[in-house]
Design an enzyme around this catalytic site. Sequence first.
Site, PDB file in Angstrom:
ATOM      1  CD  GLU A  31     -30.737 -23.435 -67.979  1.00  0.00           C
ATOM      2  OE1 GLU A  31     -31.350 -22.446 -67.541  1.00  0.00           O
ATOM      3  OE2 GLU A  31     -29.567 -23.718 -67.633  1.00  0.00           O
ATOM      4  NE  ARG A 105     -23.197 -13.531 -69.157  1.00  0.00           N
ATOM      5  CZ  ARG A 105     -22.242 -13.847 -68.290  1.00  0.00           C
ATOM      6  NH1 ARG A 105     -21.378 -12.918 -67.900  1.00  0.00           N
ATOM      7  NH2 ARG A 105     -22.121 -15.069 -67.818  1.00  0.00           N
ATOM      8  CE1 TYR A 214     -17.655  -5.122 -72.535  1.00  0.00           C
ATOM      9  CE2 TYR A 214     -16.721  -4.101 -70.578  1.00  0.00           C
ATOM     10  CZ  TYR A 214     -17.469  -5.091 -71.169  1.00  0.00           C
ATOM     11  OH  TYR A 214     -18.054  -6.063 -70.383  1.00  0.00           O
ATOM     12  CG  ASP A 291     -20.294 -17.822 -61.312  1.00  0.00           C
ATOM     13  OD1 ASP A 291     -19.078 -17.589 -61.223  1.00  0.00           O
ATOM     14  OD2 ASP A 291     -21.079 -17.098 -61.952  1.00  0.00           O
TER      15      ASP A 291
END
Length: 401
Positions: A31, A105, A214, A291
Amino acid sequence: MAHIVIAGGGIGGLATALSLARHGHRATVLERSDTFAEIGAGIQLGPNAFHALDRLGVGDGVRERAVFIDELRFMDGTTDEMVTSMELTGTYRERFGNPYAVVHRGDLYQPLLAACQASDSVELVAGAAVGRYEQSPDRITAHTEDGRTFTGAVLVGADGIRSTVRAQMLDDGGPRVSGHTIYRSVIPIDKVPEELRWNTVTLWAGPKWHFVHYIIGGGEFLNLAATRDDGATEAVAGRPAERSHVLGQFPDLGATARRLLELGEGWREWVLCDRDPVDAWTDRRAVLTGDAAHPMLQYAAQGACQALEDAVVLGDLLEGVRSDDVMQHLEKFNAARRARTNRTQLVARRIGHELYHPAGEEALARNSMLSAFSQEQLHDEVAWLHGDREFTRGGVEEWEV
């Protein structure tokens, strides 16, 4: 058992590591950031995402913080009138086998992270930005920007829309700037009038703009996302935006939607980007997912869902595969996924242009078309995407919008 190196510790990278570990492999996740954390706001999860999460063993963990939505509402943003609403309970759940939900998320990321941390087969390495890779006939090595090397049988590029793995593999330049700017805000639910706390994903469509909101965080927050087709040419990510500027971008917004937009605070802006679909995501022992492989605009609410599907399919195809045989199985993964993800990328673009942003007579024609659909017909339109449990279908036909 093979050792597989994964560039990128986001949702897709962790899901891939977990999938590979559950199929008997060892995964090292590299990462770029100094910590494993997910930034951002709300995200929508269709039944296909829950099919994947259940396969990964974390579906229940995500459900604990999810808000299960009753309907998707499509509103005319200038008149406040409802155009159509797709019900997401009852026959929808029966047909597709899982609910439709929205989460923060972080509430999707944390169960994946916890599962990886609990696995003896997953190593998490923060502060390790992959800059390039090199490979020999029997191995592939990721080189980090600080000079470290990590070698395995496979390198998975799950490092996002600006993937360095993709840059070396495909050399296809930067992402396509969509010309759409999105403004995002998350506010405590106690700041929202009770009569506006709808258990829906509601979209207000207007001329060259739309506004979505939402509830997320187990019901504790309201997620606001307002998008303007403003012809932006420069990619922007998370830049603070003044409240007065955001409100000024949507002068034609109807009264109810205006009330909701005015609740927003701490606005940040992004200029949305994607890429054109490509057919090849592999280079011998290197493969792209999520992605990095098929970045898409948010308008189909499928970016994270497709990354989760990728993780499951890749794990399935590499089950029991030895290091010597991985290359042909990576090509099988590419072949299995490209039609579905290519179609989703293009549908996401078309939705933004043809459904969300028309004006005048085109908007009236859209409203007439959508309002004529029955619930069964609306479910039929999304069945190829929401209900697919195999994660490989997609076909080449176009969705009729």
